[in-house]
Design an enzyme around this catalytic site. Structure first.
Site, PDB file in Angstrom:
ATOM      1  N   GLU A 161     103.704  16.987  57.806  1.00 38.78           N
ATOM      2  CA  GLU A 161     103.115  16.588  59.084  1.00 38.78           C
ATOM      3  C   GLU A 161     101.619  16.877  59.148  1.00 38.78           C
ATOM      4  OE1 GLU A 161     105.271  18.218  62.393  1.00 38.78           O
ATOM      5  OE2 GLU A 161     107.173  17.355  61.734  1.00 38.78           O
ATOM      6  N   ASN A 200     119.606  26.143  66.244  1.00 34.18           N
ATOM      7  CA  ASN A 200     119.398  24.709  66.406  1.00 34.18           C
ATOM      8  C   ASN A 200     120.260  23.960  65.374  1.00 34.18           C
ATOM      9  OD1 ASN A 200     118.415  22.071  66.461  1.00 34.18           O
ATOM     10  ND2 ASN A 200     116.476  22.600  65.494  1.00 34.18           N
ATOM     11  N   TYR A 212     106.340  31.434  69.045  1.00 35.60           N
ATOM     12  CA  TYR A 212     107.587  31.789  69.739  1.00 35.60           C
ATOM     13  C   TYR A 212     107.282  32.262  71.156  1.00 35.60           C
ATOM     14  CZ  TYR A 212     109.948  31.435  65.241  1.00 35.60           C
ATOM     15  OH  TYR A 212     110.454  30.957  64.065  1.00 35.60           O
ATOM     16  N   CYS A 268     112.245  22.510  65.115  1.00 35.90           N
ATOM     17  CA  CYS A 268     112.044  23.957  65.226  1.00 35.90           C
ATOM     18  C   CYS A 268     111.094  24.477  64.150  1.00 35.90           C
ATOM     19  CB  CYS A 268     113.380  24.685  65.197  1.00 35.90           C
ATOM     20  SG  CYS A 268     114.409  24.308  63.784  1.00 35.90           S
ATOM     21  N   HIS A 269     110.852  23.674  63.118  1.00 31.88           N
ATOM     22  CA  HIS A 269     109.894  24.080  62.088  1.00 31.88           C
ATOM     23  C   HIS A 269     108.472  24.180  62.650  1.00 31.88           C
ATOM     24  CE1 HIS A 269     110.044  19.651  61.926  1.00 31.88           C
ATOM     25  NE2 HIS A 269     108.746  19.726  61.608  1.00 31.88           N
TER      26      HIS A 269
END
Length: 169
Positions: A161, A126, A102, A134-135
């Site tokens: 991912e 979001n 962040y 945003c993950h």
């Protein structure tokens, strides 16, 4: 302009895709999961229409199957405050399989220091989960922090991912 929606199954649960229909077609305005904090809910007057979302659904299917790493769907413009849009653009630049903190996002948008909390709030608002990744934003210590769709879903997406859950230095 009218609002259309569809629901599709995913590894995260049923996704609700909401779009705004205009002469140029449909733009994605929201993609949310069940029980999402601030997620969309179908309202009276919305029309169920899966056809306009066929391309977005195909891209989501490819992403969840590991065949695609990015999304190219038209999204609604002008949503959010100018600050939120800056944060969301920064989030969109985080590559597949990577994470940032962040604080790193705050520094990128010129809001370091106390601005980290504001960045977290913007990320939490979001409206396009998964599509706007945003993950991929985690705590500076590498820990998973906040996700409007729930931490288990954030963990699922990062695992899909192959992301190392460590912020870049």
């Amino acid at each position: 302009m009218s609002t259309v929606y569809t629901r599709v199954a995913s590894p995260l649960g049923e996704l609700l895709l909401v779009g705004e229909e205009s002469a140029g077609g449909v733009v994605l305005a929201s993609l949310s999961v069940p029980d999402q904090r601030g997620g969309a809910v179908v309202l009276d007057g919305w029309r169920r229409a899966p056809e306009p979302f066929a391309d977005a659904v195909a891209q989501l299917d490819a992403y969840f199957a590991g065949r695609s790493r990015r999304f190219d769907v038209p999204v609604a413009e002008g949503v959010g405050t100018p600050f939120q849009r800056r944060v969301w653009r920064a989030v969109e630049s985080v590559p597949y399989g990577e994470t940032v903190s962040y604080g790193e996002v705050a520094a990128e948008v010129g809001a370091s220091g106390a601005g980290v909390r504001a960045v977290g709030t913007a990320i939490g608002r979001n409206p396009l989960l998964v599509v706007r990744p945003c993950h991929r934003v985690i705590g500076a210590d590498g820990a998973l922090r906040g996700y409007a769709g729930g931490l288990e879903r954030k963990r699922t997406l990062l695992g899909l991912e192959g992301a190392a859950r460590v912020a870049r230095a």
